[in-house]
Motif scaffolding. Structure first.
Motif, mmCIF file in Angstrom:
data_model
loop_
_atom_site.group_PDB
_atom_site.id
_atom_site.type_symbol
_atom_site.label_atom_id
_atom_site.label_comp_id
_atom_site.label_asym_id
_atom_site.label_seq_id
_atom_site.Cartn_x
_atom_site.Cartn_y
_atom_site.Cartn_z
ATOM 1 N N MET A 177 1.084 -1.254 0.095
ATOM 2 C CA MET A 177 0.013 -0.080 0.178
ATOM 3 C C MET A 177 0.929 1.326 0.025
ATOM 4 S SD MET A 177 -2.755 -1.111 2.707
ATOM 5 C CE MET A 177 -3.376 0.523 2.858
ATOM 6 N N PHE A 178 0.589 2.399 -0.772
ATOM 7 C CA PHE A 178 1.257 3.411 -0.912
ATOM 8 C C PHE A 178 1.226 4.173 0.225
ATOM 9 C CE2 PHE A 178 0.975 8.151 -1.556
ATOM 10 C CZ PHE A 178 2.503 8.384 -2.193
ATOM 11 N N ILE A 179 0.335 4.367 1.041
ATOM 12 C CA ILE A 179 0.368 5.085 2.619
ATOM 13 C C ILE A 179 1.188 4.316 3.601
ATOM 14 C CG2 ILE A 179 -0.885 5.629 4.477
ATOM 15 C CD1 ILE A 179 -3.280 6.653 2.818
ATOM 16 N N GLN A 180 1.295 3.094 3.527
ATOM 17 C CA GLN A 180 2.032 2.283 4.363
ATOM 18 C C GLN A 180 3.861 2.468 4.049
ATOM 19 O OE1 GLN A 180 0.361 -1.849 3.782
ATOM 20 N NE2 GLN A 180 -0.055 -1.734 6.012
ATOM 21 N N GLN A 181 4.000 2.846 2.764
ATOM 22 C CA GLN A 181 5.391 3.244 2.490
ATOM 23 C C GLN A 181 6.016 4.199 3.686
ATOM 24 O OE1 GLN A 181 5.765 0.576 0.058
ATOM 25 N NE2 GLN A 181 6.976 2.033 -0.975
ATOM 26 N N ALA A 182 5.116 5.013 4.287
ATOM 27 C CA ALA A 182 5.664 5.806 5.318
ATOM 28 C C ALA A 182 6.340 5.182 6.433
ATOM 29 C CB ALA A 182 4.701 6.848 5.652
ATOM 30 N N TYR A 183 5.757 3.875 6.390
ATOM 31 C CA TYR A 183 6.463 3.050 7.708
ATOM 32 C C TYR A 183 7.854 2.757 7.457
ATOM 33 C CZ TYR A 183 2.154 2.842 9.942
ATOM 34 O OH TYR A 183 0.877 3.153 10.640
ATOM 35 N N LYS A 184 8.242 2.894 6.277
ATOM 36 C CA LYS A 184 10.032 2.511 5.962
ATOM 37 C C LYS A 184 10.671 3.816 6.469
ATOM 38 C CE LYS A 184 8.867 -0.268 1.857
ATOM 39 N NZ LYS A 184 9.288 -0.484 0.531
ATOM 40 N N GLY A 185 10.052 4.716 6.879
ATOM 41 C CA GLY A 185 10.880 5.899 7.564
ATOM 42 C C GLY A 185 10.369 6.181 8.910
ATOM 43 N N LYS A 186 10.552 7.349 9.436
ATOM 44 C CA LYS A 186 9.970 7.847 10.794
ATOM 45 C C LYS A 186 8.808 8.461 10.745
ATOM 46 C CE LYS A 186 15.121 7.778 12.244
ATOM 47 N NZ LYS A 186 16.236 8.917 12.656
ATOM 48 N N THR A 187 7.719 8.107 11.594
ATOM 49 C CA THR A 187 6.470 8.631 11.332
ATOM 50 C C THR A 187 6.221 9.315 12.495
ATOM 51 O OG1 THR A 187 5.390 6.358 11.870
ATOM 52 C CG2 THR A 187 5.872 7.007 9.460
ATOM 53 N N GLU A 188 6.731 9.618 13.681
ATOM 54 C CA GLU A 188 6.360 10.446 14.723
ATOM 55 C C GLU A 188 5.681 11.635 14.311
ATOM 56 O OE1 GLU A 188 10.099 7.857 15.950
ATOM 57 O OE2 GLU A 188 9.414 9.376 14.342
ATOM 58 N N TRP A 189 4.420 12.206 14.908
ATOM 59 C CA TRP A 189 3.680 13.229 14.445
ATOM 60 C C TRP A 189 4.555 14.546 14.803
ATOM 61 C CZ3 TRP A 189 3.129 17.217 17.729
ATOM 62 C CH2 TRP A 189 3.370 17.313 19.073
ATOM 63 N N TRP A 190 5.421 14.675 15.535
ATOM 64 C CA TRP A 190 6.143 15.853 15.755
ATOM 65 C C TRP A 190 7.006 16.018 14.263
ATOM 66 C CZ3 TRP A 190 11.490 15.253 15.630
ATOM 67 C CH2 TRP A 190 11.866 14.052 16.101
ATOM 68 N N GLY B 187 0.407 4.804 -6.000
ATOM 69 C CA GLY B 187 1.535 5.647 -6.247
ATOM 70 C C GLY B 187 1.290 6.931 -7.007
ATOM 71 N N MET B 188 1.986 7.755 -6.988
ATOM 72 C CA MET B 188 1.633 9.116 -7.353
ATOM 73 C C MET B 188 2.000 9.407 -8.925
ATOM 74 S SD MET B 188 2.898 11.846 -4.368
ATOM 75 C CE MET B 188 4.599 12.183 -5.435
ATOM 76 N N GLU B 189 2.682 8.368 -9.833
ATOM 77 C CA GLU B 189 2.987 8.534 -11.149
ATOM 78 C C GLU B 189 1.964 9.304 -11.878
ATOM 79 O OE1 GLU B 189 5.336 4.635 -10.063
ATOM 80 O OE2 GLU B 189 3.440 5.658 -9.644
ATOM 81 N N ASP C 36 10.101 5.734 -2.182
ATOM 82 C CA ASP C 36 8.889 5.260 -1.152
ATOM 83 C C ASP C 36 7.993 6.512 -1.129
ATOM 84 O OD1 ASP C 36 9.901 2.723 -0.922
ATOM 85 O OD2 ASP C 36 11.014 3.150 0.682
ATOM 86 N N ALA C 37 8.465 7.680 -1.050
ATOM 87 C CA ALA C 37 7.169 8.868 -0.934
ATOM 88 C C ALA C 37 6.828 9.012 -2.511
ATOM 89 C CB ALA C 37 8.142 10.164 -0.678
ATOM 90 N N THR C 38 6.960 8.101 -3.528
ATOM 91 C CA THR C 38 6.604 8.583 -4.887
ATOM 92 C C THR C 38 5.522 7.373 -5.163
ATOM 93 O OG1 THR C 38 8.522 9.595 -5.282
ATOM 94 C CG2 THR C 38 6.918 8.841 -7.310
ATOM 95 N N THR C 39 5.798 6.111 -4.773
ATOM 96 C CA THR C 39 5.100 4.902 -5.402
ATOM 97 C C THR C 39 5.457 3.554 -4.315
ATOM 98 O OG1 THR C 39 4.754 3.554 -7.328
ATOM 99 C CG2 THR C 39 7.112 4.125 -6.902
ATOM 100 N N SER C 40 4.356 2.701 -4.320
ATOM 101 C CA SER C 40 4.756 1.547 -3.744
ATOM 102 C C SER C 40 5.376 0.411 -4.626
ATOM 103 C CB SER C 40 3.273 1.115 -3.184
ATOM 104 O OG SER C 40 2.510 0.883 -4.207
ATOM 105 N N ARG C 41 5.444 0.852 -6.083
ATOM 106 C CA ARG C 41 6.121 0.112 -6.826
ATOM 107 C C ARG C 41 7.935 -0.177 -6.590
ATOM 108 N NH1 ARG C 41 1.571 1.163 -9.555
ATOM 109 N NH2 ARG C 41 1.981 3.277 -9.412
ATOM 110 N N LYS C 42 8.413 -1.163 -7.197
ATOM 111 C CA LYS C 42 9.757 -1.289 -7.031
ATOM 112 C C LYS C 42 10.751 -0.037 -7.659
ATOM 113 C CE LYS C 42 9.845 -6.381 -6.991
ATOM 114 N NZ LYS C 42 10.336 -7.510 -7.499
ATOM 115 N N LYS C 43 10.207 0.239 -8.541
ATOM 116 C CA LYS C 43 10.540 1.655 -9.041
ATOM 117 C C LYS C 43 9.650 2.666 -9.609
ATOM 118 C CE LYS C 43 11.941 -0.295 -13.395
ATOM 119 N NZ LYS C 43 12.956 -0.651 -14.438
ATOM 120 N N VAL C 44 9.799 3.921 -10.036
ATOM 121 C CA VAL C 44 8.887 4.884 -10.494
ATOM 122 C C VAL C 44 8.671 4.313 -11.756
ATOM 123 C CG1 VAL C 44 8.551 7.061 -11.217
ATOM 124 C CG2 VAL C 44 9.719 6.635 -8.964
ATOM 125 N N ASP C 45 7.174 4.107 -12.224
ATOM 126 C CA ASP C 45 7.029 3.862 -13.570
ATOM 127 C C ASP C 45 6.516 5.159 -14.173
ATOM 128 O OD1 ASP C 45 5.419 2.859 -15.698
ATOM 129 O OD2 ASP C 45 4.056 1.416 -14.400
#
Length: 314
Positions: free
Chosen positions: A1-14, A226-228, A93-102
């Protein structure tokens, strides 16, 4: 899922609060300084007496266009900095859930709106030629084209990465679902156009169009994971618009091919895209990319992915 890509980074609200402050400063402060400086230098002491509309006309059209778009380019740089260094998330990961930008998806989104805009403008020009003036001048147009080809994609990419990327993922993670970020980002996206000259000319009814466009781009992003498509669509819409038609009452007055001299009215021109054209665009994309499970993709939950357990950890 595209939104879940955020969990690959740091997601604290602040982090999102600090990130938005950095992005805003880059976009609205540092990015806008060259434009303000150029206007003040050109207008001199009279600058304090100028109205908002006169401020926009102090500079040469192409210079004004470039400097206004430069603020978005600086904002995009600030946004990508925040994603990479504050959230420790990759740009992919901020762009797409695919392995690379399409990029095929990008150019598909670009093409359908570009072709639609050109065709409908030509039809309208032939049916109502009195509504247009031939505005083409070779040298100013070539300068405009060079600026637009570079700067317009930066402007639209900034807006897409901010709303359909950074905020879509951030709000989705914090809310735990997909519909809340869709609604919030679409409304904010539309509301930021509130001070455009089109609103003064046509009235607040045009906000239906702006917010509806936000929903269109958000639905593209969630359905396609994804955002493509949204990146391409937004770039095609703004680029072709800047090169093809201008008017005295639009946000960007350019050295385009045509100038619309009609007296605009808020009516079917605003409602038709929302109720007919935009659903057709979504239908074409859905058929091309075989979108399914609309309810889950637009209204489903967003959960933190379970960590992968390898055999030696079990």
């Amino acid at each position: 899922m595209f939104i879940q890509q955020a969990y690959k980074g740091k997601t604290e609200w602040w982090r999102y609060v600090i990130g938005l402050v950095i992005i805003f400063l880059g976009w609205q402060l540092f990015g806008a300084l060259p434009w303000f400086g150029a206007v003040i230098l050109e207008a001199g002491p009279d600058v304090l007496t100028l109205s908002q509309e006169e401020w926009m006309r102090v500079l040469d059209s192409n210079l004004n266009f470039f400097l206004l778009l430069l603020s978005f380019a600086v904002g995009l740089a600030a946004l990508l900095f925040v994603v990479k260094y504050l959230h420790a998330q990759s740009i992919k990961d901020a762009t797409t859930s695919r392995k690379k930008v399409d990029w095929g998806r990008f150019f598909f989104g670009f093409s359908i709106v570009a072709v639609f805009t050109v065709v409908t403008t030509l039809i309208d020009y032939n049916m109502q030629p009195e509504d247009y003036l031939w505005n083409f001048k070779t040298v100013p147009f070539l300068i405009l084209a060079a600026i637009a080809l570079i700067m317009v994609p930066l402007q639209t990419s900034f807006e897409e990465y901010l709303f359909r990327g950074y905020l879509m993922q951030g709000i989705g993670v914090l809310a735990g679902n997909r519909w809340v970020p869709l609604v919030i980002t679409s409304v904010i996206f539309g509301s930021l156009h509130l001070f455009n000259p089109e609103v003064e000319k046509l009235g607040y009814i045009i906000m239906v169009y702006y917010i509806g466009t936000g929903f269109l781009l958000g639905i593209m992003t969630l359905m396609d994971e994804g955002m493509e498509l949204a990146l391409g669509f937004h770039a095609g819409n703004n680029l072709v618009g800047a090169l093809l038609v201008t008017a005295d009452w639009t946000a960007f007055e350019t050295n385009s091919v045509l100038k619309d001299v009609s007296n605009p009215e808020a009516g079917l021109d605003i409602l038709l895209p929302i109720v007919i054209v935009y659903p057709i665009f979504l239908f074409l994309m859905a058929r091309t990319y075989r979108w399914t499970n609309w309810k889950e993709r637009l209204f489903g939950k967003v959960n933190r992915p379970e960590p992968i357990k390898y055999p030696e950890e079990i």
